[in-house]
Every structure is written in structure tokens, then in C-alpha cells.
Design an enzyme around this catalytic site. Sequence first.
Site, mmCIF file in Angstrom:
data_model
loop_
_atom_site.group_PDB
_atom_site.id
_atom_site.type_symbol
_atom_site.label_atom_id
_atom_site.label_comp_id
_atom_site.label_asym_id
_atom_site.label_seq_id
_atom_site.Cartn_x
_atom_site.Cartn_y
_atom_site.Cartn_z
ATOM 1 N N HIS A 30 11.916 -10.577 -54.689
ATOM 2 C CA HIS A 30 11.452 -10.070 -53.547
ATOM 3 C C HIS A 30 10.899 -8.714 -53.763
ATOM 4 O O HIS A 30 9.680 -8.248 -53.219
ATOM 5 C CB HIS A 30 12.700 -9.745 -52.416
ATOM 6 C CG HIS A 30 13.312 -10.760 -51.988
ATOM 7 N ND1 HIS A 30 14.372 -11.314 -51.587
ATOM 8 C CD2 HIS A 30 12.696 -12.322 -51.681
ATOM 9 C CE1 HIS A 30 14.599 -12.510 -50.818
ATOM 10 N NE2 HIS A 30 13.403 -12.997 -50.934
ATOM 11 N N ARG A 73 14.233 -17.270 -60.305
ATOM 12 C CA ARG A 73 13.360 -16.212 -59.973
ATOM 13 C C ARG A 73 13.766 -14.929 -59.834
ATOM 14 O O ARG A 73 13.050 -14.071 -59.605
ATOM 15 C CB ARG A 73 12.229 -16.776 -58.961
ATOM 16 C CG ARG A 73 12.751 -16.843 -57.559
ATOM 17 C CD ARG A 73 12.058 -17.608 -56.690
ATOM 18 N NE ARG A 73 10.950 -16.918 -55.995
ATOM 19 C CZ ARG A 73 10.100 -17.086 -54.907
ATOM 20 N NH1 ARG A 73 10.368 -18.390 -54.515
ATOM 21 N NH2 ARG A 73 9.353 -16.392 -54.479
ATOM 22 N N CYS A 129 -1.126 -21.122 -54.793
ATOM 23 C CA CYS A 129 -0.618 -20.225 -53.820
ATOM 24 C C CYS A 129 0.527 -19.476 -54.252
ATOM 25 O O CYS A 129 1.146 -18.504 -53.556
ATOM 26 C CB CYS A 129 -0.321 -20.780 -52.486
ATOM 27 S SG CYS A 129 1.048 -21.992 -52.407
ATOM 28 N N GLU A 137 6.055 -28.023 -56.367
ATOM 29 C CA GLU A 137 6.858 -27.125 -56.777
ATOM 30 C C GLU A 137 7.958 -27.562 -57.626
ATOM 31 O O GLU A 137 8.810 -26.986 -58.317
ATOM 32 C CB GLU A 137 7.631 -26.379 -55.495
ATOM 33 C CG GLU A 137 6.777 -25.807 -54.525
ATOM 34 C CD GLU A 137 7.157 -25.308 -53.214
ATOM 35 O OE1 GLU A 137 7.558 -24.292 -53.058
ATOM 36 O OE2 GLU A 137 7.659 -26.294 -52.512
ATOM 37 N N ARG A 181 3.223 -18.758 -44.370
ATOM 38 C CA ARG A 181 4.643 -18.895 -44.285
ATOM 39 C C ARG A 181 5.114 -18.820 -42.826
ATOM 40 O O ARG A 181 4.835 -17.951 -42.077
ATOM 41 C CB ARG A 181 5.146 -18.045 -45.123
ATOM 42 C CG ARG A 181 5.138 -18.003 -46.587
ATOM 43 C CD ARG A 181 5.701 -17.104 -47.401
ATOM 44 N NE ARG A 181 5.566 -16.768 -48.793
ATOM 45 C CZ ARG A 181 4.639 -15.663 -49.394
ATOM 46 N NH1 ARG A 181 3.932 -14.999 -48.601
ATOM 47 N NH2 ARG A 181 4.302 -15.974 -50.437
ATOM 48 N N ASN A 229 5.586 -20.084 -58.159
ATOM 49 C CA ASN A 229 7.096 -19.542 -58.416
ATOM 50 C C ASN A 229 8.228 -20.589 -58.420
ATOM 51 O O ASN A 229 8.784 -20.336 -59.414
ATOM 52 C CB ASN A 229 7.281 -18.632 -57.118
ATOM 53 C CG ASN A 229 6.171 -17.640 -56.698
ATOM 54 O OD1 ASN A 229 5.350 -17.619 -57.762
ATOM 55 N ND2 ASN A 229 6.108 -17.059 -55.524
ATOM 56 N N ASP A 230 8.299 -21.580 -57.545
ATOM 57 C CA ASP A 230 9.443 -22.428 -57.717
ATOM 58 C C ASP A 230 8.911 -23.504 -58.870
ATOM 59 O O ASP A 230 10.027 -24.045 -59.288
ATOM 60 C CB ASP A 230 9.434 -23.053 -56.491
ATOM 61 C CG ASP A 230 10.347 -22.453 -55.153
ATOM 62 O OD1 ASP A 230 11.281 -21.908 -55.886
ATOM 63 O OD2 ASP A 230 10.357 -22.557 -54.255
ATOM 64 N N ARG A 237 2.222 -24.078 -44.079
ATOM 65 C CA ARG A 237 3.250 -24.397 -44.698
ATOM 66 C C ARG A 237 4.270 -24.499 -43.762
ATOM 67 O O ARG A 237 4.760 -23.559 -43.167
ATOM 68 C CB ARG A 237 3.861 -23.626 -45.871
ATOM 69 C CG ARG A 237 5.127 -24.430 -46.553
ATOM 70 C CD ARG A 237 5.477 -23.336 -47.576
ATOM 71 N NE ARG A 237 6.371 -22.255 -47.357
ATOM 72 C CZ ARG A 237 6.820 -21.270 -47.961
ATOM 73 N NH1 ARG A 237 6.505 -21.278 -49.369
ATOM 74 N NH2 ARG A 237 7.538 -20.145 -47.488
#
EC number: 2.7.3.9
Length: 556
Positions: free
Chosen positions: A186, A449, A486, A415, A288, A438-439, A325
Amino acid sequence: METTLRGVGVSHGVAIGEVRHMGTAVLEPPAKQIPAEDAEREQGRARKAVEAVAADLMARGNLAGGEAQAVLEAQAMMAQDPELLADVERRITVGSTAERAVYDAFAAYRALLAGAGEYLAGRVADLDDVRNRIVARLLGVPMPGVPDSDEPYVLIARDLAPADTALLDPTLVLGFVTEEGGPTSHSAILARALGVPAVVALPGAGEIPEGTVVAVDGSTGEIFVNPAEEKKARLAAEAAERKAALAAATGPGATSDGHKVPLLANIGGPADVPAAVEAGAEGVGLFRTEFLFLDDSANAPSEEKQITAYRQVLEAFPEGRVVVRVLDAGADKPLDFLTPGDEPNPALGVRGLRTLLDHPDVLRTQLTALAKAAEGLPVYLEVMAPMVADRADAKAFADACREAGLRAKFGAMVEIPSAALRARSVLQEVEFLSLGTNDLAQYTFAADRQVGAVSRLQDPWQPALLDLVALSAEAAKAEGKSCGVCGEAAADPLLACVLTGLGVTSLSMGAASLPYVRATLAKFTLAQCERAAAAARAADSAEEARTAAQAVLSGE
């Protein structure tokens, strides 16, 4: 004497200034007993403190907007968890003070999270921050957090809670360094949104004395402690040169030989739109939608509320592309009305599209709202599902879109490694792929992460991750369809060139990163990007991959 330390650079730029340390955590309250007749009063104190902290977090979120708002609202929900509050009141009933009951109840919950798999263990820092704020309010002591200072400084902390990162003042906080965290934590995401240079995962950073002059390079991850005057001058000159290059780089994303690479923005809500437009985003590559659902974890937002929010964003990009998304609930974004509370490992359980397929009414309402929001607008709407594992998932989502009357392209996020390995199969049901790196890294390397100890495996330069990107891009090309990125990987200017060389057709990132990526792409031809991509994939580690790509692009 100058020394050099190396962490993980997560937000571009150079910051030079004196060190200030984050305020210390609230001390453990004494374990004194209270008379039984005081229990009700203490329970009231606890409830008021919890409500005040939750309200403060919500207010900070409203002020910060965008991605920060979603993170802070999730923290506020954590503070008001009914089971946690019940445990606090139970402890007060048997004689604890309000502050001690909060401290012990949160400690018990903390132990549960820490033992619930790495994904949820990454929420421990957020939980500790909530606890410290409630206890500080009950004790009447200052809140832990960012130090007060009239002079600009470089902030050093063990980790930064979202509530602190979201409201950093970029005119005072020149940059920050944390001992924990990773490139997709974050703190890293919010640092990029703020445009503040940042380095994370640097053990021992907290030992740098207060007032020491440091230079932080958020691109390389280097920290220069007591830098020589020549070093400071060189870094400042390089920063000024980069700033001038950024200002000169305008227009659509493209390589130097004219190969178009649309540069899009990642946004967390309407509040992020102005920054995206100002940075020259050609549209939105990741919208998001969780912010709409975090206001009330017990109930889904109405169709009308969703239409209003979606239309605000769609109207901002006439003739542009907006990729939405659908709700990604579960794991670190639990919602009382959707996600089970007793999953042993939520990151590997019912989350993303799996949650929505279990609650088709929620998915139907969201898709219908998107269809109505886009009516009459000259915008290219695309809608994608998170956590698509295979063709069956992709078909279920595409069918739901058609049933809702959605006139848009339907896509799947890649992902999960299975989706990359079988990308061509998935593309039989949808019209585009979007790589959530990321995922994808998290699930490829079994590396959370949010956990700094495994940040090496979260590095988007890992050759295995680049292989999965290449597989997806090649499948999309073979099917005549698009494949974008993304994830935060797209925000790295050098890696953006490699991704382009792998065949990715668009890049989406936080608005602050757009100028850096645009300027860097414009320096190289598509052929150079392709050679850099091949060199990176041939490497055996993330560091070697970066070095190999850099060597190709610099002509070494």
C-alpha cells in the site's frame, strides 16, 4: 563519510534532505483491574474511541480520495469489526480497562492474522495502526504518525500505515524510506500516486540518526548517507535533466519509430480523474470499483449510486478508452455481505470473480449500472473480471455481461498463472487480456505483496514473470486481440520498454508515472525494445534481467 544502502525503489525521483523518524508506537497500557461497577462506563469509552478513530480514518480517506480512500475505508471497517468489538467488551466485563482491553483484543486478532497465511499477514501493519490510534485516544496521548516539521525532510519508518501515507504533504516530505514493505505494498502504491520518491524493504534504515543528510533515489533503490557535495550536485543535476525531459514529452505513447503504445491511468475513483487528465492519460486502463462498496460493508451500493460514479469517470474521457474492473472482493478486501469470514486462506479461496459468481445479483447490478452509465457517451467502455482462472471463468463472465445488455468489450485479468498458460483458450470467450502483474507475481512465486522479506520475489523484473507476460501477449496477437498491463510493473519506465518488446499493446499506471514512461518509450525503437525484452528473459534473476535490458537500451 558517505555510505550507500540499497532497498527497493518504488517511486521515481530523487530526494535530498535531513532524516526525520516516524513517531513511535503507543506504549502498552498497564494491566490494572477495574471494579465491576465501572465496566459499563469503560465499554462506553471504548466504543466512543473506536467510533472516533473510524470516523477519522474515513475523513482522511475522503480528503485524500482515489486509491488512498479505498485503503483507509478498509482500515475504518477493520476498526469497527463486530467480533473484535465484542472481544473488547468481554475483556472489560472481566475487569480490564478500556485501553488494555483494546490492546489485548487487537493482539489476539493480530496473532490470528499473522498465522493465516502471508496474504492476511500483510494486513498486520494496518491493524497495528488502528490499535495504536484507538489506544492513544483512550490514553489522551498524541497519535503515532508523521512528525511535525516546518522544514522539508526525508521520512524514515519501519512501515507506513495507509492513514499516514495518504496525507503526506509532498511540499514537506521530500521522500521516504521504510524497513518493510514491497514494490506493490500500500505504501508503495500511494507513494507513486503522490509523486514522492520512495524506497522500501531496507532493513536497518531506522538506525540512521535523526538529522542525518541522505539522498534517496526512488528509481534505483539507493540511499546515500552523508553524500558528498559532488554526489548531491550530480543527483540534483540528473533530477533537473529528467524533469526537463518529462516536460518536453507530450502526446500519445509511442516508441521513437512511431509504434503506438497507449498510456492509460490506473484510478480508484472519480477523485483520481483530474490528475490522470493533467498527466495526459489516453484513457483509463484500470478503474477499480471497490471504493463504492467500502462505504458500507454490510450492503451493496444501489444501482443509482453506481451509475453516478461511473458516469463521472466516463464523461472525463470523450473518445477515450475506459477499462472498468468489476468488484474485486475477498482476501484483503473483505465485505460482510459477500465474503465468508472463516476462510482458512482467503487469498486462495473465494475472491474476485469467484465471489461475484456466487452472488450473481451483485454482478448483475454492477454490469447494468455500467451499461446505463455509458448510454449516449462517446467513450470506448471495456469491462474486465478479476481472478479469471480458465476459459470456464471467462465464459461465465462474458455471459453475465451479455445478459446485462452491456455494449462493451469484455475482458479477463491475468492474475493467476493458469490464465497466462492457457491465455489462448481464455481468449475464445473474451476480447482482451489485462495483466495484473502485482497478483500474478504473488501467485507465481508464492510471495505475499505486503511482506518485505519476500520482496525479491515480488520484483516485476523476475524472468519467470516476464515469460508469463510474453505467453499472454503472444496468445493475444495470435487471436488478433489486445493484451495490456495494468499492474505496477507498467510504472517502471525501463520495464515499460521491455513489456512493449514482449508484445504488450497498452500500459496503465498511476498518473504520476505517465510522464516518465512516455519520455522513456520515446527514446527507443520497437526493435530495441524487443532486443531488451529478449535479453531480460534470458537472465536468471530480476537484477540480471534489469541489467541486461539496460545494457541493450544504452548500446553497451
